[in-house]
Design an enzyme around this catalytic site. Structure first.
Site, PDB file in Angstrom:
ATOM      1  N   LYS A  20       0.834  -1.223   0.000  1.00 53.59           N
ATOM      2  CA  LYS A  20       0.000   0.000   0.000  1.00 53.59           C
ATOM      3  C   LYS A  20       0.851   1.248   0.000  1.00 53.59           C
ATOM      4  CE  LYS A  20       1.132   1.130   4.373  1.00 53.59           C
ATOM      5  NZ  LYS A  20       1.938   2.286   4.730  1.00 53.59           N
ATOM      6  N   ASP A 150      -1.827  -2.170  10.145  1.00 52.86           N
ATOM      7  CA  ASP A 150      -1.999  -2.175   8.687  1.00 52.86           C
ATOM      8  C   ASP A 150      -2.590  -3.484   8.152  1.00 52.86           C
ATOM      9  OD1 ASP A 150      -1.083   0.340   8.055  1.00 52.86           O
ATOM     10  OD2 ASP A 150       0.939  -0.308   7.514  1.00 52.86           O
TER      11      ASP A 150
HETATM   12  C1  LIG Z   1       2.931   4.017   9.467  1.00 54.80           C
HETATM   13  C2  LIG Z   1       1.938   3.062   8.853  1.00 54.80           C
HETATM   14  C3  LIG Z   1       0.904   3.853   8.022  1.00 54.80           C
HETATM   15  O1  LIG Z   1       0.014   3.015   7.359  1.00 54.80           O
HETATM   16  O2  LIG Z   1       2.483   2.108   7.956  1.00 54.80           O
HETATM   17  P1  LIG Z   1       3.987   1.568   7.646  1.00 54.80           P
HETATM   18  O3  LIG Z   1       4.823   2.727   7.291  1.00 54.80           O
HETATM   19  O4  LIG Z   1       4.489   0.841   8.870  1.00 54.80           O
HETATM   20  O5  LIG Z   1       3.828   0.606   6.482  1.00 54.80           O
HETATM   21  C4  LIG Z   1       1.156   2.281   9.947  1.00 54.80           C
HETATM   22  O6  LIG Z   1       0.492   3.171  10.829  1.00 54.80           O
HETATM   23  C5  LIG Z   1       1.976   1.337  10.764  1.00 54.80           C
HETATM   24  O7  LIG Z   1       1.257   0.150  10.853  1.00 54.80           O
HETATM   25  P2  LIG Z   1       1.978  -1.232  11.281  1.00 54.80           P
HETATM   26  O8  LIG Z   1       3.300  -1.347  10.595  1.00 54.80           O
HETATM   27  O9  LIG Z   1       0.974  -2.322  11.095  1.00 54.80           O
HETATM   28  O10 LIG Z   1       2.258  -0.912  12.773  1.00 54.80           O
HETATM   29  P3  LIG Z   1       2.068  -1.774  14.124  1.00 54.80           P
HETATM   30  O11 LIG Z   1       2.769  -3.078  13.949  1.00 54.80           O
HETATM   31  O12 LIG Z   1       0.647  -1.774  14.554  1.00 54.80           O
HETATM   32  O13 LIG Z   1       2.897  -0.861  15.140  1.00 54.80           O
HETATM   33  C6  LIG Z   1       4.289  -0.713  15.091  1.00 54.80           C
HETATM   34  C7  LIG Z   1       4.658   0.478  15.954  1.00 54.80           C
HETATM   35  O14 LIG Z   1       4.296   1.689  15.283  1.00 54.80           O
HETATM   36  C8  LIG Z   1       3.760   2.636  16.189  1.00 54.80           C
HETATM   37  N1  LIG Z   1       2.380   2.994  15.790  1.00 54.80           N
HETATM   38  C9  LIG Z   1       1.698   2.258  14.863  1.00 54.80           C
HETATM   39  C10 LIG Z   1       0.425   2.629  14.475  1.00 54.80           C
HETATM   40  C11 LIG Z   1      -0.151   3.757  15.083  1.00 54.80           C
HETATM   41  N2  LIG Z   1      -1.392   4.163  14.779  1.00 54.80           N
HETATM   42  N3  LIG Z   1       0.534   4.476  16.013  1.00 54.80           N
HETATM   43  C12 LIG Z   1       1.796   4.108  16.360  1.00 54.80           C
HETATM   44  O15 LIG Z   1       2.429   4.772  17.181  1.00 54.80           O
HETATM   45  C13 LIG Z   1       3.833   2.008  17.577  1.00 54.80           C
HETATM   46  O16 LIG Z   1       5.029   2.423  18.149  1.00 54.80           O
HETATM   47  C14 LIG Z   1       3.911   0.526  17.278  1.00 54.80           C
HETATM   48  O17 LIG Z   1       4.613  -0.168  18.268  1.00 54.80           O
END
Ligand SMILES: C[C@@](CO)(OP(=O)(O)O)[C@H](O)COP(=O)(O)OP(=O)(O)OC[C@H]1O[C@@H](n2ccc(N)nc2=O)[C@H](O)[C@@H]1O
Ligand SMILES: Nc1ncnc2c1ncn2[C@@H]1O[C@H](COP(=O)(O)OP(=O)(O)O)[C@@H](O)[C@H]1O
Length: 312
Positions: A20, A150
Site C-alpha cells: 500500500k 496495517d
Molecule cells: C505508518 C503506517 C501507516 O500506514 O504504515 P507503515 O509505514 O508501517 O507501512 C502504519 O500506521 C503502521 O502500521 P503497522 O506497521 O501495522 O504498525 P504496528 O505493527 O501496529 O505498530 C508498530 C509500531 O508503530 C507505532 N504505531 C503504529 C500505528 C499507530 N497508529 N501508532 C503508532 O504509534 C507504535 O510504536 C507501534 O509499536
C-alpha cells in the site's frame, strides 16, 4: 465450521495480498497505549506478496520459508507476521497449527508499504481455507487488527479510509487507475522509531480530521491524477526525513522528472511518486536510477484488490 461439504479439502492454498501507499496520513498525539490516532487514506498497489500454505503432517507445527527480493531480511521464525497470523487463527479456532508457509516477497521490506502486513493478511485467508475454519470477514478482520495496524487493510485492499490505529476501515470511492513509481532504499526504517521521532520533532495535534482531505477524496472520485498529486500528504514525512535526510534528494529528483506529487510512503523510507502514465512512471524511475538516489525502483498501479485466493 466447514465450508466444503462434498469437495475434498485443499492440501495447498495460494493467496496474493497487496502492498500500500498512504495517499494521506494524518497523525494525532501519542496516546497512553503508545499508539497514535490516525486518519489515513490507503491505496493498495500492484506490488504484492504471495503466500502459499501447505498442509503439514499432524504435530509438525508451523514452518516458514521466504523467496523474492530482500528475502534475506525477513525473519523465518515465530516473529514473522505470517507465522503469527497462522498461530492466532489456530488459537482462535482451536485447530492444531500444522502448516508450511512460503512467502514470495514483491513488496519492499521495512519500506513503509506494509509487505509484512500483506503476508499476515494472506496467511489468514490461506490458513482459513486450508484448515476449513470458515471464519467470517469480520472475524478475520478482528484477528488481523490484533496482528498489526496495517493488516486489516491487506485483507480489503482497493482504497479505504483508516481511523483508530489505522485498523478501522471504510471503503472510499475511486475511479480509474493511478500510476506510481517507487524508489526503494535497501536499509529499511523501523515504524516505531519513525513515530518516536515524530513525537520529538513534530508532535501530533489532539484532533486529526478527514475533512482536511476533501480535495483528495474529490480527485479520487473523479479519477484525476493531477488533483491527487497536489493533495498527497504525510504527517510522518518530516520525521522520516530527519532520520534519512538523503531522501530529500529522491523527492527532488521525482519532482524534477515531472511527478504529479511525491511523498514518503507511510513511515518510509520508500518514496512514492505519482505519474501521468505508465511511460511517465518508467521515466521517473529511470531518473532516480540515473541520479543514483535509489537502491532499486519499481513501477506499479493502484488501486489493487485485497487478499485473494489464486489457487486451492
Ligand atoms: C505508518 C503506517 C501507516 O500506514 O504504515 P507503515 O509505514 O508501517 O507501512 C502504519 O500506521 C503502521 O502500521 P503497522 O506497521 O501495522 O504498525 P504496528 O505493527 O501496529 O505498530 C508498530 C509500531 O508503530 C507505532 N504505531 C503504529 C500505528 C499507530 N497508529 N501508532 C503508532 O504509534 C507504535 O510504536 C507501534 O509499536
Ligand atoms: N512477513 C514479513 N515480511 C517482512 N518483514 C517482516 C515480516 N514479518 C516480520 N517482519 C519484520 O517487520 C519489519 C517491517 O516489516 P514490513 O511490513 O516489511 O515494513 P513496514 O512496516 O515498513 O511496512 C521487518 O523489518 C521485519 O523485521
Amino acid at each position: 465450521m466447514s465450508s466444503h461439504l462434498s469437495a475434498a479439502p485443499p492440501v495447498a492454498v495460494r493467496v496474493r495480498a497487496p502492498g500500500k501507499v498512504n495517499l494521506s496520513l494524518r497523525v494525532g498525539a501519542c496516546q497512553d497505549d503508545g499508539y497514535h490516532p490516525l486518519v489515513t487514506i490507503f491505496q493498495a498497489v500492484s506490488l504484492a506478496e504471495e503466500v502459499e500454505a501447505t498442509l503439514a503432517t499432524p504435530g509438525a507445527g508451523i514452518s516458514l520459508t521466504v523467496s523474492g527480493a530482500q528475502a534475506d531480511r525477513v525473519p523465518v521464525d515465530e516473529s514473522n507476521l505470517a507465522w503469527r497470523a497462522a498461530e492466532s487463527l489456530a488459537r482462535y479456532t482451536g485447530v492444531d497449527p500444522d502448516v508450511r508457509l512460503h512467502l514470495h516477497k514483491g513488496v519492499p521490506v521495512a519500506g513503509g508499504m506494509a509487505g509484512g502486513s500483506a503476508d499476515a493478511a494472506a496467511a489468514l485467508v490461506a490458513c482459513d481455507l486450508l484448515w476449513e475454519t470458515g471464519l467470517s470477514r469480520a472475524e478475520l478482520s478482528d484477528l488481523a487488527a490484533g496482528l498489526g495496524s496495517d493488516v486489516p487493510f491487506g485483507l480489503v485492499g482497493h482504497t479505504a479510509v483508516g481511523t483508530g490505529r489505522g485498523h478501522l476501515l471504510t471503503p472510499a470511492m475511486s475511479r480509474g487507475e493511478f500510476h506510481w513509481a517507487f524508489a526503494v532504499r535497501d536499509e529499511g526504517l523501523s515504524t516505531a522509531q519513525v513515530f518516536r521521532t515524530f513525537d520529538e520533532v513534530v508532535g501530533g495535534s489532539a484532533d486529526v480530521e478527514l475533512s482536511d482531505d476533501t480535495e483528495l477524496m474529490q480527485a479520487l472520485r473523479a479519477g484525476d491524477p493531477v488533483g491527487l498529486g497536489r493533495a498527497l500528504h504525510n504527517d510522518l514525512q518530516a520525521a522520516t526525513l530527519a532520520l534519512a535526510p538523503e531522501l530529500g534528494r529522491t523527492l527532488e529528483v521525482a519532482r524534477d522528472a515531472g511527478a504529479l506529487g511525491a511523498i514518503v510512503s507511510g513511515s518510509g523510507p520508500t518514496i512514492a511518486a505519482l505519474a501521468r502514465s505508465r511511460q511517465h512512471a518508467l521515466a521517473i524511475a529511470a531518473s532516480w536510477t540515473a541520479a543514483g538516489v535509489a537502491d532499486s525502483v519499481h513501477c506499479a498501479t493502484g488501486p489493487a484488490s485485497g487478499a485473494r485466493v489464486l489457487s486451492s
